[in-house]
Design an enzyme around this catalytic site. Sequence first.
Site, PDB file in Angstrom:
ATOM      1  N   LYS A  49       1.942  10.925   5.097  1.00 19.50           N
ATOM      2  CA  LYS A  49       0.932  10.717   4.057  1.00 19.50           C
ATOM      3  C   LYS A  49       0.657  12.053   3.382  1.00 19.50           C
ATOM      4  O   LYS A  49       0.432  13.067   4.060  1.00 19.50           O
ATOM      5  CB  LYS A  49      -0.337  10.154   4.696  1.00 19.50           C
ATOM      6  CG  LYS A  49      -1.280   9.468   3.740  1.00 19.50           C
ATOM      7  CD  LYS A  49      -2.368   8.714   4.506  1.00 19.50           C
ATOM      8  CE  LYS A  49      -3.317   7.990   3.574  1.00 19.50           C
ATOM      9  NZ  LYS A  49      -4.361   7.232   4.334  1.00 19.50           N
TER      10      LYS A  49
ATOM     11  N   ASP B 255     -14.526   0.644   5.242  1.00 17.38           N
ATOM     12  CA  ASP B 255     -13.642   0.252   4.130  1.00 17.38           C
ATOM     13  C   ASP B 255     -12.771  -0.929   4.567  1.00 17.38           C
ATOM     14  O   ASP B 255     -11.539  -0.893   4.446  1.00 17.38           O
ATOM     15  CB  ASP B 255     -12.775   1.432   3.690  1.00 17.38           C
ATOM     16  CG  ASP B 255     -12.061   1.170   2.360  1.00 17.38           C
ATOM     17  OD1 ASP B 255     -12.507   0.265   1.627  1.00 17.38           O
ATOM     18  OD2 ASP B 255     -11.071   1.866   2.073  1.00 17.38           O
TER      19      ASP B 255
ATOM     20  N   GLY C 141      -1.098   5.638  -3.945  1.00 19.50           N
ATOM     21  CA  GLY C 141      -2.443   5.130  -4.187  1.00 19.50           C
ATOM     22  C   GLY C 141      -3.317   6.228  -4.727  1.00 19.50           C
ATOM     23  O   GLY C 141      -2.845   7.319  -5.078  1.00 19.50           O
TER      24      GLY C 141
END
Length: 217
Positions: A38, A130, A18
Amino acid sequence: MDLILHERYKLTKRIGKGSYGEVWEGYDTINQIIVAIKIEDTTKNPKELQLRYEYNVYSLIGQLVGFPTTYGFTTVGNNNYMIMEPVGYSLEQLYSICSKNFSLKTVLRIADQAIERLQQLHSRYFIHRDIKPDNFVIGIGNENKLYLIDFGLAQRFVDRNNRILPMRNKCQPTGNARYASLNNHLGCEQSRRDDLEGVAYMLIYFLTGTLPWVNAC
């Protein structure tokens, strides 16, 4: 990728990508379990770096039901790495798999757990900022449990004395425009109600397949 973190976590294969960076599947050679790793490139604009902050938020939240456990954070070369509990499909992915057709029962179950996750997060004095279907995921091995993820934009809504911060105007809108609250679009400082408003829009999307402003986002 031939890399071992903390002398125990081996990166095995890439499973996602992403704007933030990449997510890899990893293997804990000591506990012999699968983990998620991540990765964030530290050479990009320093103002865009979020992974260390996100790890700190996870640490401050603590271990709560429906929030992935984090195992560590490190920087190697030009990358930041956060090692965490792996999770399954997002609600957005599941919605697509189901041909964008969730039953009322499914949406109500999502609503119940999504609101509970926000209640837990807010009890730790953080707002998410978010809210969107991509940030609610199911567990691996427990598909009935909903997880809330991605805290790079999360923010405390109290000061050091746990007093609620006053609302400010002329703020930059934050998060996904499609599920953002009206006040967020108007430049108002976000609060707990904005998280809840985002969940409401998400549930309407699951029930109807669209939102009135979807083509404008």
